[in-house]
Enzyme design. Structure first.
Site, PDB file in Angstrom:
ATOM      1  N   GLY A 227       0.957  -1.014  -0.022  1.00 38.51           N
ATOM      2  CA  GLY A 227       0.014   0.186   0.146  1.00 38.51           C
ATOM      3  C   GLY A 227       0.781   1.255  -0.105  1.00 38.51           C
ATOM      4  O   GLY A 227       2.110   1.186   0.064  1.00 38.51           O
ATOM      5  N   PRO A 229       2.641   4.759   1.082  1.00 40.10           N
ATOM      6  CA  PRO A 229       3.225   5.340   2.313  1.00 40.10           C
ATOM      7  C   PRO A 229       2.243   5.713   3.420  1.00 40.10           C
ATOM      8  O   PRO A 229       1.288   6.441   2.870  1.00 40.10           O
ATOM      9  CB  PRO A 229       4.281   6.393   2.013  1.00 40.10           C
ATOM     10  CG  PRO A 229       4.362   6.182   0.340  1.00 40.10           C
ATOM     11  CD  PRO A 229       3.218   5.623  -0.106  1.00 40.10           C
ATOM     12  N   GLY A 230       2.606   5.446   4.621  1.00 41.93           N
ATOM     13  CA  GLY A 230       2.035   6.284   5.648  1.00 41.93           C
ATOM     14  C   GLY A 230       0.451   5.502   5.834  1.00 41.93           C
ATOM     15  O   GLY A 230      -0.394   6.223   6.779  1.00 41.93           O
ATOM     16  N   GLU A 451      -9.165  32.151  -8.457  1.00 43.66           N
ATOM     17  CA  GLU A 451      -9.723  31.310  -7.421  1.00 43.66           C
ATOM     18  C   GLU A 451     -11.341  31.240  -7.690  1.00 43.66           C
ATOM     19  O   GLU A 451     -11.894  30.261  -7.709  1.00 43.66           O
ATOM     20  CB  GLU A 451      -9.402  31.454  -6.071  1.00 43.66           C
ATOM     21  CG  GLU A 451      -7.814  31.258  -5.462  1.00 43.66           C
ATOM     22  CD  GLU A 451      -7.403  29.963  -6.100  1.00 43.66           C
ATOM     23  OE1 GLU A 451      -8.300  29.033  -6.022  1.00 43.66           O
ATOM     24  OE2 GLU A 451      -6.331  29.997  -6.595  1.00 43.66           O
ATOM     25  N   HIS A 454     -12.379  29.228 -10.538  1.00 42.25           N
ATOM     26  CA  HIS A 454     -12.272  27.824 -10.242  1.00 42.25           C
ATOM     27  C   HIS A 454     -13.809  27.352  -9.607  1.00 42.25           C
ATOM     28  O   HIS A 454     -14.528  26.733  -9.947  1.00 42.25           O
ATOM     29  CB  HIS A 454     -11.312  27.220  -9.255  1.00 42.25           C
ATOM     30  CG  HIS A 454      -9.838  26.825  -9.940  1.00 42.25           C
ATOM     31  ND1 HIS A 454      -9.488  26.367 -10.944  1.00 42.25           N
ATOM     32  CD2 HIS A 454      -8.590  27.808  -9.306  1.00 42.25           C
ATOM     33  CE1 HIS A 454      -8.277  26.341 -11.153  1.00 42.25           C
ATOM     34  NE2 HIS A 454      -7.445  27.098 -10.293  1.00 42.25           N
TER      35      HIS A 454
HETATM   36  P1  ADP Z   1       3.733   2.819   6.510  1.00 37.31           P
HETATM   37  O1  ADP Z   1       4.503   1.727   7.377  1.00 37.31           O
HETATM   38  O2  ADP Z   1       2.350   2.243   5.810  1.00 37.31           O
HETATM   39  O3  ADP Z   1       4.435   3.805   5.808  1.00 37.31           O
HETATM   40  P2  ADP Z   1       3.147   3.672   9.258  1.00 37.31           P
HETATM   41  O4  ADP Z   1       2.646   2.279  10.013  1.00 37.31           O
HETATM   42  O5  ADP Z   1       4.506   4.056   9.454  1.00 37.31           O
HETATM   43  O6  ADP Z   1       2.956   3.427   7.770  1.00 37.31           O
HETATM   44  O7  ADP Z   1       2.216   4.830   9.814  1.00 37.31           O
HETATM   45  C1  ADP Z   1       2.856   5.778  10.112  1.00 37.31           C
HETATM   46  C2  ADP Z   1       2.022   6.629  11.205  1.00 37.31           C
HETATM   47  O8  ADP Z   1       0.625   6.854  10.624  1.00 37.31           O
HETATM   48  C3  ADP Z   1       1.587   5.504  12.362  1.00 37.31           C
HETATM   49  O9  ADP Z   1       2.564   5.665  13.236  1.00 37.31           O
HETATM   50  C4  ADP Z   1       0.251   6.115  12.928  1.00 37.31           C
HETATM   51  O10 ADP Z   1       0.574   7.212  13.911  1.00 37.31           O
HETATM   52  C5  ADP Z   1      -0.502   6.837  11.604  1.00 37.31           C
HETATM   53  N1  ADP Z   1      -1.385   5.897  11.116  1.00 37.31           N
HETATM   54  C6  ADP Z   1      -1.289   5.405   9.770  1.00 37.31           C
HETATM   55  N2  ADP Z   1      -2.438   4.548   9.569  1.00 37.31           N
HETATM   56  C7  ADP Z   1      -3.292   4.513  10.580  1.00 37.31           C
HETATM   57  C8  ADP Z   1      -4.449   3.532  10.990  1.00 37.31           C
HETATM   58  N3  ADP Z   1      -4.902   2.784  10.371  1.00 37.31           N
HETATM   59  N4  ADP Z   1      -4.552   3.907  12.281  1.00 37.31           N
HETATM   60  C9  ADP Z   1      -4.046   4.822  13.241  1.00 37.31           C
HETATM   61  N5  ADP Z   1      -2.993   5.371  12.876  1.00 37.31           N
HETATM   62  C10 ADP Z   1      -2.424   5.348  11.568  1.00 37.31           C
HETATM   63 ZN    ZN Z   2      -5.896  27.325  -9.797  1.00 39.49          ZN
END
Ligand code: ADP
Ligand code: ZN
Ligand code: MG
Length: 637
Positions: A227, A229-230, A451, A454
């Site tokens: 998936g 990032p983040g 703006e 838009h």
């Molecule tokens: P990835 O490994 O997919 O890049 P992480 O697991 O490192 O992402 O997530 C980074 C941060 O984002 C986590 O530490 C958390 O604080 C927040 N986060 C991401 N997804 C969730 C989720 N589903 N529920 C709660 N917090 C999340």
């Molecule tokens: Zn614009």
């Protein structure tokens, strides 16, 4: 290995010993170089000849140290012990400066203490230094206070050769979280129900393996979390460990690259050896793409050799254990398409668990989860915030909550309110407000028309999301203003009309500038980029071109990261695609111009209002748009 280590220690110790002995010999030698023994009578002659410059009498043992006038070697002479009662008179007569020192008998005179200080102390210091360095290395690899390093493992080339104290460094790099020590469970992961369901099964298998083996079911050996990032992949893996209460070995692919140059394969072997000893357990390889990249068919060109060896070792280890032993492999990546196919074929990472960007409900849940950590007003509507933050990842949402809290503090409030979170979204998406940015009134007016262009086109065309907010306060990330639209509901499928309406809206900012000022500014560059991307995708990937129909003309290289594409057609076709993209955008632009010309009075009225207020809400916008037109509207200034 143990023996090897001991040998190294002995060697180190010997070197140290020699060093210290050498110092003990050389330092006095160096000293005596400038110190010369003479007899007392010699001293007296020199005094009488008035050649003595300065005298120092050691009060304890009546030893005299003296220097001579006109002595370019600056030697100090030392007499033997002599109790001379007339000394002071003699010196006075000869006009010599003299001092007496009475030195307290030093503890250094004690040979035992001297030995301690000159010999054992450095030894302790060095061993302390070594231990500290080692700990630093461990911290660097771990970063979590709960890991423990387990001894054992293979001895394939300890690359740090030399210091025995570093011995452990070659051994184990995987963090071992014992049991629940990650402190993270599924409760800490909001949304992501599908991924959780998948992982719950793995947890259950680790807890009750019998249930599975009785039926004859085997667990998949490895599950791959994929998936953007983040989205919480790392978080989910930690939660699995917390839920299962089994040891959790985690290592990041980038650590292989950074820390274990030349030793990747050995690391993998060691990791699996430990895991087998500790089974049932979980082995988690984060960012597996860094070691699991597709191997190039044609023999490697040197540089990739190491990575390939690491990957081969990983594949071999995966084949070498059977799932019933209770070692479960998890890995995470945001670039699944570059993984070597051998990694994902059945019997290896054969279960793929998608961890997608959260949908509306997921975003709301994540916001609420993170909001628990901050003080906030009870009447925050998280649904509105979630809708405004469309496309955000879990990490973005966590960031939004934190930025919101910071804004509340900046405003001197004790709790976070709705406004903070909405401003926080803008900060995360567009950057902070640029305080004191100098913008000429002329520029500000252009931005206001842009703006409103838009917003007006969005409001006048069907198939577009309602306007939520318009602002012309410049942002640190470069935007001079922007229009925020918020979808009523989450949309997963977009029709051709909706996509086209988006392109029309993108082109409307520039269209307003043209109509009112008859000039073009660079302010539309981002709009142009977005419009072009979308138009291209409609033609090459969504099958929405009458000419090409359902032909895939481009493939996406990295769906989770930016999503750049590469052409999958002949140059001739590519040229025709380009032509069609140009036509589509021109058509959209013309439509935007038409809509604005049809609503010119409102365009002026709204732009002037925005120019004054700098930020207006969707409601204010709609109110002015729908109220009866004013009697007269002046043209542009
Ligand atoms: P990835 O490994 O997919 O890049 P992480 O697991 O490192 O992402 O997530 C980074 C941060 O984002 C986590 O530490 C958390 O604080 C927040 N986060 C991401 N997804 C969730 C989720 N589903 N529920 C709660 N917090 C999340
Ligand atoms: Zn614009
Ligand atoms: Mg991660």
């Amino acid at each position: 290995m143990k023996k090897n280590q001991k040998n190294r220690f002995v060697r180190l110790y010997t070197i140290l010993l020699i060093l210290i002995l050498a110092l003990n010999i050389f330092i006095p030698m160096f000293h005596s170089n400038r110190m010369e023994n003479t007899s007392y009578s010699n001293f007296l002659t020199q005094v009488e000849k008035k050649k003595v410059k300065e005298v120092q009498v050691d009060g304890n043992d009546d030893i005299i140290y003296y220097t001579l006038k006109n002595d370019d070697k600056k030697k100090t002479y030392q007499t033997g012990e002599m109790n001379d009662s007339q000394l002071v008179d003699r010196l006075k007569k000869a006009d010599v400066t003299f001092t007496q020192t009475i030195h307290q008998s030093s503890i250094l005179d004690n040979p035992f203490i001297y030995f301690l200080i000159s010999f054992l102390l450095p030894l302790f210091f060095i061993s302390w230094l070594m231990r500290r360095t080692m700990k630093k290395f461990q911290d660097k690899m771990g970063g979590d206070s709960t890991f423990t390093f387990t001894p054992g493992g293979n001895d394939a080339g300890n690359g740090f050769g030399g210091f025995g104290g570093f011995g452990n460094l070659g051994k184990s790099n995987a963090k071992v979280y014992e049991g629940k020590k990650t402190g993270i469970t599924f409760k800490d992961v909001a949304g992501q129900q599908e991924a959780k369901d998948n992982l719950v099964e793995i947890v259950d298998f680790l807890n009750n393996p019998k249930k599975y083996t009785e039926i004859g079911a085997t667990m998949p050996k490895g599950a791959l979390l994929v998936g953007p990032p983040g989205t919480g992949k790392t978080l989910l893996a930690k939660a699995v460990a917390g839920e299962a209460g089994v040891p959790f070995f985690s290592i990041s692919g980038s650590e292989f690259v950074e820390m274990f140059v030349g030793r990747g394969a050995a690391k993998v072997r060691d990791l699996f050896k430990q895991a087998r000893e500790k089974a049932p357990c979980i082995v988690f390889i984060d960012e597996i793409d860094t070691i699991g990249k597709r191997r190039d068919g044609a023999g490697s060109m040197g540089g990739n050799d190491e990575r390939e060896q690491t990957l081969n070792q990983l594949l071999a280890e995966m084949d070498g254990f059977d799932g019933s032993k209770g070692v479960v492999l998890l890995a995470a990546t945001n670039r699944p398409e570059i993984l070597d196919p051998a990694l994902t074929r059945p019997g290896r990472f054969d279960r793929r668990i998608p961890v997608e960007l959260p949908d509306l409900a997921g975003r709301e849940a994540i916001l609420k989860l993170h909001a628990k950590k901050i003080k906030h007003s009870p009447d925050i509507d998280f649904n509105v915030v979630a809708r405004a933050a469309a496309g955000s990842s879990g990490a973005d949402l966590a960031n939004i909550i934190n930025e919101g809290a910071l804004l509340a503090i900046r405003d001197g409030r004790k709790q976070v309110v709705q406004k903070d979170l909405e401003e926080a979204i803008e900060i995360v998406i567009a950057g902070e407000q640029k305080k004191g940015a100098v913008i000429s009134p002329k520029e500000k007016l252009i931005v206001a028309y842009h703006e409103i262009g838009h917003a007006l086109v969005a409001a006048k065309s069907k198939n577009t999301a309602p306007v939520h907010k318009i602002t012309i306060i410049p942002r640190t990330k470069g935007a001079l203003g922007y229009t925020m639209q918020v979808e009523e509901d989450e949309q997963n499928l977009l029709s051709r009309d909706e996509l086209y309406a988006k392109i029309v809206t993108y082109t409307a900012g520039r269209a307003a500038e043209e109509i009112i000022f008859n000039s073009y500014t660079s302010g539309a560059s981002n709009d142009i980029e977005q419009a072009t991307k979308l138009a291209r995708a409609m033609i090459t990937r969504f099958g929405m071109s009458p000419t090409f129909g359902m032909t895939a003309l481009e493939t996406v290289n990295n769906q989770y990261l930016g999503g750049d594409t590469s052409l999958a057609c002949s140059p001739e076709t590519a040229a025709r695609v380009d032509q069609e993209v140009i036509t589509l955008i021109q058509q959209a632009h013309d439509e935007a111009v038409q809509i604005l010309k049809d609503n010119l009075a409102k365009l002026h009225e709204l732009a002037k209002y925005l120019y004054e207020k700098e930020t207006i809400t969707g409601e204010q916008f709609m109110y002015i748009l729908h109220k009866p037109a004013e009697i007269s509207t002046s043209g542009a200034q």
